[in-house]
Write an enzyme that holds these catalytic residues in place. Structure first.
Site, PDB file in Angstrom:
ATOM      1  N   LYS A   1       5.260   0.462   6.293  1.00 41.00           N
ATOM      2  CA  LYS A   1       4.414   1.590   6.715  1.00 41.00           C
ATOM      3  C   LYS A   1       3.132   1.045   7.347  1.00 41.00           C
ATOM      4  CE  LYS A   1       2.267   4.473   3.678  1.00 41.00           C
ATOM      5  NZ  LYS A   1       0.831   4.222   3.963  1.00 41.00           N
TER       6      LYS A   1
ATOM      7  N   GLU B   1      -1.494  12.480   5.895  1.00 41.75           N
ATOM      8  CA  GLU B   1      -2.360  12.538   4.711  1.00 41.75           C
ATOM      9  C   GLU B   1      -3.587  13.406   4.957  1.00 41.75           C
ATOM     10  OE1 GLU B   1      -3.199   8.757   2.866  1.00 41.75           O
ATOM     11  OE2 GLU B   1      -4.705   9.617   1.526  1.00 41.75           O
TER      12      GLU B   1
ATOM     13  N   ASP C   1      -0.708   0.339  -0.281  1.00 38.95           N
ATOM     14  CA  ASP C   1      -1.888  -0.508  -0.481  1.00 38.95           C
ATOM     15  C   ASP C   1      -2.918   0.217  -1.359  1.00 38.95           C
ATOM     16  OD1 ASP C   1      -2.742   1.305   1.396  1.00 38.95           O
ATOM     17  OD2 ASP C   1      -3.472  -0.173   2.840  1.00 38.95           O
ATOM     18  N   SER C   2      -2.588   1.447  -1.776  1.00 34.47           N
ATOM     19  CA  SER C   2      -3.382   2.112  -2.810  1.00 34.47           C
ATOM     20  C   SER C   2      -3.391   1.279  -4.083  1.00 34.47           C
ATOM     21  CB  SER C   2      -2.824   3.516  -3.105  1.00 34.47           C
ATOM     22  OG  SER C   2      -1.435   3.438  -3.391  1.00 34.47           O
TER      23      SER C   2
HETATM   24  O1  KIV Z   1      -1.126   3.465  -0.094  1.00 34.63           O
HETATM   25  C1  KIV Z   1      -0.598   4.532  -0.436  1.00 34.63           C
HETATM   26  O2  KIV Z   1      -0.287   4.786  -1.600  1.00 34.63           O
HETATM   27  C2  KIV Z   1      -0.326   5.515   0.605  1.00 34.63           C
HETATM   28  C3  KIV Z   1       0.082   6.892   0.168  1.00 34.63           C
HETATM   29  C4  KIV Z   1      -1.062   7.584  -0.414  1.00 34.63           C
HETATM   30  C5  KIV Z   1       0.721   7.631   1.253  1.00 34.63           C
HETATM   31  O3  KIV Z   1      -0.477   5.228   1.744  1.00 34.63           O
END
Ligand code: KIV
Length: 297
Positions: free
Chosen positions: A115, A184, A46-47
């Site tokens: 995730k 993280e 979700d980044s």
């Molecule tokens: O959303 C994302 O990209 C993540 C990673 C930074 C682990 O959760």
């Protein structure tokens, strides 16, 4: 053509001390390039809210956003294990809605696993998803969906009670059936301890060298942003942002100076077709002045 990993392979990689490489991707070309480069796991994180959609946090990202981007990634990386993020508030607020939202990402997006951010407090949801046949990757430490609760993007696990809680969270996720967890922005000694204590792989981001694998954000390793802000936990491997900006500047210059298009970029026409266009009769020469500048093949 290589075979897509399974959660069994991923867990075996930890036993065999084979470091697991994970990279985010959000669209067809990034997924295809990551697969061609041999990445073990692609994360549709979700980044994408930050690096693709321009939000300040991941909180505005929706299920529709994740489904849309996961579909593109799944088309680009057909031989790579794809994990997709469950966005903010799409889990942990009722078992039925968690399962329904998870089903959408799996069915419409085409991910192989999901995730979820959180520890003990979401362990029941993790267990329910696993029971429903969905592989789950946990995510603890700095959990960006809780950035306001955490008071910013700060290193986690520095204090004794924080460290103890993170170890309990990690164990709860393992117990609930997660096949791996992301850790993280956690101190290196704590991350190494958690990796040692768990039988499932721990994938670190800003969590040091003792983890079983590493995950980074596509746009970070490539400096694909403007402006690009350096982060201590990131190693950058290219400066794509500057390359793209420079290329676009050259294109603008070429258009302004009429250097583009050049001879090799244009298409000519047959004289007869031009006759018809310019109203000439069959057998008659086209009107030369009207055809000025048109290259005949
Ligand atoms: O959303 C994302 O990209 C993540 C990673 C930074 C682990 O959760």
């Amino acid at each position: 053509m290589r075979k897509r990993l399974t959660i069994t392979n991923v867990k075996k990689m930890k036993q065999e001390r084979n470091a697991i490489s994970v990279l985010t991707a959000y669209d067809y070309p990034s997924a295809k390039l990551a697969e061609e480069a041999g990445i073990d796991i692609i994360l549709v994180g979700d980044s994408l809210g930050n690096v693709v959609l321009g939000y300040e946090t991941t909180i505005p990202v929706t299920i529709d956003d994740i489904v849309y981007h996961t579909r593109a990634v799944a088309r680009g990386a057909q031989h790579t294990f794809i994990v997709a993020d469950m966005p903010f508030m799409t889990y942990g607020v009722g078992r039925e809605s968690t399962l329904r939202n998870a089903a959408r990402i799996m069915q419409e997006g085409g991910a192989q696993a999901l995730k979820l951010e959180g520890g003990v407090e979401i362990a029941d949801d993790v267990a329910a998803l696993v029971k429903a046949g969905i592989p789950v990757m946990g995510h603890i430490g700095l959990t960006p969906q809780s950035v306001h609760q955490l008071g910013g993007y700060k290193v986690q696990g520095k204090l004794e009670e924080e460290a103890e809680r993170l170890l309990l969270d990690a164990k709860a996720l393992e117990e609930a059936g997660a096949f791996s967890i992301v850790l993280e922005l956690v101190t290196e000694p704590l991350a190494a301890l958690i990796s040692k204590e768990l039988s499932i792989p721990v994938i670190g981001i800003g969590a040091g060298r003792g983890c079983d694998g590493q995950v980074l954000v596509y746009h970070d390793i490539l400096q694909y942003a403007s402006p690009y802000y350096e982060k201590k936990m990131v190693k950058t491997y290219a400066d794509i942002g500057s390359t793209i900006r420079g290329a676009i500047e050259s294109y603008v210059d070429d258009v302004k100076s009429r250097a583009f298009p050049a001879e090799e970029h244009v298409f000519g026409a047959q004289p007869a077709a031009l006759d018809a266009l310019y109203g000439g009769n069959e057998g008659q020469q086209p009107q030369e002045e009207l055809k000025k500048g048109v290259r005949l093949t």
